[in-house]
Design an enzyme around this catalytic site. Structure first.
Site, PDB file in Angstrom:
ATOM      1  N   HIS A  23      -5.699   2.678   1.133  1.00 24.64           N
ATOM      2  CA  HIS A  23      -4.936   3.822   1.635  1.00 24.64           C
ATOM      3  C   HIS A  23      -5.590   4.474   2.853  1.00 24.64           C
ATOM      4  O   HIS A  23      -4.931   4.735   3.872  1.00 24.64           O
ATOM      5  CB  HIS A  23      -4.790   4.891   0.552  1.00 24.64           C
ATOM      6  N   ASP A  66       0.906  -1.144   0.000  1.00 23.56           N
ATOM      7  CA  ASP A  66       0.000   0.000   0.000  1.00 23.56           C
ATOM      8  C   ASP A  66       0.943   1.190   0.000  1.00 23.56           C
ATOM      9  O   ASP A  66       1.585   1.481   1.017  1.00 23.56           O
ATOM     10  CB  ASP A  66      -0.872   0.010   1.266  1.00 23.56           C
ATOM     11  N   HIS A  67       1.051   1.867  -1.147  1.00 22.88           N
ATOM     12  CA  HIS A  67       2.166   2.820  -1.254  1.00 22.88           C
ATOM     13  C   HIS A  67       2.024   3.984  -0.265  1.00 22.88           C
ATOM     14  O   HIS A  67       2.995   4.665   0.030  1.00 22.88           O
ATOM     15  CB  HIS A  67       2.374   3.291  -2.701  1.00 22.88           C
TER      16      HIS A  67
HETATM   17  C1  BG6 Z   1      -3.627   4.741  -6.359  1.00 22.79           C
HETATM   18  C2  BG6 Z   1      -5.008   4.802  -6.947  1.00 22.79           C
HETATM   19  O1  BG6 Z   1      -3.519   3.644  -5.486  1.00 22.79           O
HETATM   20  O2  BG6 Z   1      -3.355   5.939  -5.636  1.00 22.79           O
HETATM   21  C3  BG6 Z   1      -5.167   6.036  -7.831  1.00 22.79           C
HETATM   22  O3  BG6 Z   1      -5.268   3.635  -7.712  1.00 22.79           O
HETATM   23  C4  BG6 Z   1      -4.750   7.280  -7.093  1.00 22.79           C
HETATM   24  O4  BG6 Z   1      -6.506   6.151  -8.295  1.00 22.79           O
HETATM   25  C5  BG6 Z   1      -3.388   7.121  -6.430  1.00 22.79           C
HETATM   26  O5  BG6 Z   1      -4.713   8.350  -8.022  1.00 22.79           O
HETATM   27  C6  BG6 Z   1      -3.069   8.294  -5.533  1.00 22.79           C
HETATM   28  O6  BG6 Z   1      -1.772   8.184  -5.053  1.00 22.79           O
HETATM   29  P1  BG6 Z   1      -0.972   9.481  -4.555  1.00 22.79           P
HETATM   30  O7  BG6 Z   1       0.295   8.928  -3.992  1.00 22.79           O
HETATM   31  O8  BG6 Z   1      -0.770  10.349  -5.758  1.00 22.79           O
HETATM   32  O9  BG6 Z   1      -1.853  10.131  -3.530  1.00 22.79           O
END
Ligand code: BG6
Length: 485
Positions: A231, A168-169
């Site tokens: 997230h 989960d980045h």
């Molecule tokens: C991804 C989603 O996991 O996270 C995307 O699939 C989203 O829809 C993105 O745009 C958002 O990531 P960040 O790091 O730009 O907030």
């Protein structure tokens, strides 16, 4: 770890995030000695063609961050290789297995999750799921509990849980980890971190981008499954969890899963009151005309591009403290923040008419666009006024404020942290099976309640903060979303 194999090595995620992250790690001398990085995909290209593509994608990013060095690139180039494969076939993986040898391989699946089951089975059959090997899975794993379990059972058949790294980045973002430092590295917050002092918590993940070309994926998932299941619930867990006994992966994840288990299920009757679904229609985004979701999609759709939910955590610490979450595409700002709203002082000694309102303290943990943690406190306005004048001030608790002369460290891509941890076998910042399972369980109840009650997305104009109902969700409880001012 002898090798990192990027399945889907020529795809968007690999080119935009993974390979630049690996370059930055290389630049900082953090990649393990001797590690090979192998792109693996269906396309029949040569190593040189692949490496040229990687360089093109990495160089611009690195230059923009003032971190381009021919020497670092030469080191990375020497690690890179490419092999055309059909990852779902053990036979096709044989040449790859021969290349990586027996020193341990981390397989990163940057491909469609619908292939995960077949790929892990092929990895096992090809001898790439031994005790020294690992697998990294990108979200979304499944689109509900049932499909998650189907995929994850196949994964569990090939790998043991401690070899599986579900990404989960958001957990790789610097401020998210800083939240752990803030909560458990200080004595001053923890005694207040409960329903005696905290009124409510807000989590906002606002994006200005629309869904655009991603609709074939997005239309099946929607904001609930794309952002909230993973997230946002992960952020909620880190705010709400009890102090773990140490930073051991299982200590942290045991605490997070307890939070997920304590989430009050959203009943079908309640769904209308505590959840809001929205979908953008044409409007203006960042000063430019923006199409509506259905125009991008080319046909009518009931997929939500915005969701707001009130969650309640039924345990001693959080009883009576609502957690409000909202996320959406085509909102006015790219802003991700967690707001801890403290209760007002029990009795004000200040005369509101003379001094201005005493505002309750608010801790804002901003993940994007800036990485900042700030605490608003009341302060006396300097001067000789007859009656004391109050004003709120924001104290920044961020790194940069300690030494204004020092250059802040480069803002890292979340994947740098996560790739490094996966290579070192540290799964603290990865999602364990039971966490994903609990998160799906809770989210499934919401989507079932929507289907059952025929709760359709409400329209909102691109460039606004979602349907009015999202403001009402707060207003009904006498609260409002943080405006960011
Ligand atoms: C991804 C989603 O996991 O996270 C995307 O699939 C989203 O829809 C993105 O745009 C958002 O990531 P960040 O790091 O730009 O907030």
């Amino acid at each position: 770890m002898a090798a990192l194999v990027l399945f889907g090595g020529g795809g968007d995620l690999a080119m935009r995030m993974l390979l630049p992250s690996l370059y930055f790690l290389e630049h900082d001398g953090l990649l393990p000695d001797g590690l090979k990085i192998i792109g693996a995909a269906r396309s029949d290209e040569t190593r040189d063609e692949y490496v040229a593509k990687v360089r093109a994608s990495v160089e611009g990013k690195a230059k923009a961050d003032d971190a381009w060095s021919e020497e670092a690139w030469a080191r990375m180039d020497a690690r890179l290789d490419y092999l055309p494969v059909d990852a779902t076939s053990a036979d096709s993986l044989k040449p790859l297995k021969d290349k990586v040898g027996d020193g341990g391989v981390t397989s990163f699946l940057a491909v469609s999750p619908s292939l995960y089951g077949r790929i892990v089975t092929a990895l096992k059959d090809a001898g790439m799921a031994g005790p020294k090997d690992r697998v990294v899975l990108e979200k979304p794993v499944g689109r509900d509990l049932k499909t998650f379990l189907e995929i994850d059972d196949a994964v569990a058949h090939a790998f043991r849980e401690n070899q599986v790294f579900r990404i989960d980045h958001y957990l790789g973002k610097e401020t998210v980890q800083n939240l752990i430092a803030l909560r458990f590295g200080n004595t001053i917050f923890e005694p207040l971190w409960n329903n005696l002092s905290i009124d409510h918590v807000q989590i906002t993940v606002g994006e200005t981008v629309g869904v655009g070309d991603r609709w074939p994926y997005y239309d099946e998932y929607g904001a609930l499954r794309d952002m909230l299941q993973n997230h946002m619930l992960q952020l909620l867990c880190l705010v709400a969890m009890e102090p773990p006994s140490d930073l051991d992966p299982d200590s942290v994840r045991n605490e997070k899963v307890k939070v997920l288990r304590s989430l009050r299920p959203i009943t079908h009757e309640e769904a209308e009151r505590v959840t809001v679904r929205g979908q953008y229609v044409a409007g203006t985004s960042e000063g430019k005309p923006a199409k509506g979701y259905e125009e991008e999609r080319g046909q009518p759709s009931d997929t939500e591009t915005f969701v707001a939910i009130r969650a309640d955590i039924d345990n001693w610490r959080w009883a009576g403290v609502p957690f409000f979450m909202r996320t959406g595409k085509r909102l006015p700002e790219k802003r991700t923040e967690i707001v801890i709203q403290f209760k007002p002082v029990p009795h004000s000694i200040f005369d509101r008419d003379d001094t201005g309102e005493v505002q309750a303290n608010r801790l804002v943990i901003e993940l994007q666009p800036e990485e900042d943690i700030s605490l608003s406190v009341m302060n006396k306005r300097p001067g000789l006024d007859q009656r004391m004048q109050l004003q709120p001030i924001k104290m920044s608790l961020s790194w940069g404020q300690n030494d204004r002369r020092a250059k802040p460290p480069r803002r890292r891509i979340a994947y740098e942290r996560l790739l490094l941890d996966a290579l070192h076998g540290d799964s603290t910042l990865f999602v364990r099976r039971d966490e994903a399972e609990q998160a799906w369980k809770w989210v499934d109840e919401v989507s079932e309640a929507w289907a059952d009650g025929e709760i359709k997305p409400q329209e909102y104009v691109a460039g606004t903060w979602g349907p009015d109902a999202a403001d009402m969700l707060m207003a009904r409880t006498g609260r409002e979303w943080n405006s960011g001012d």
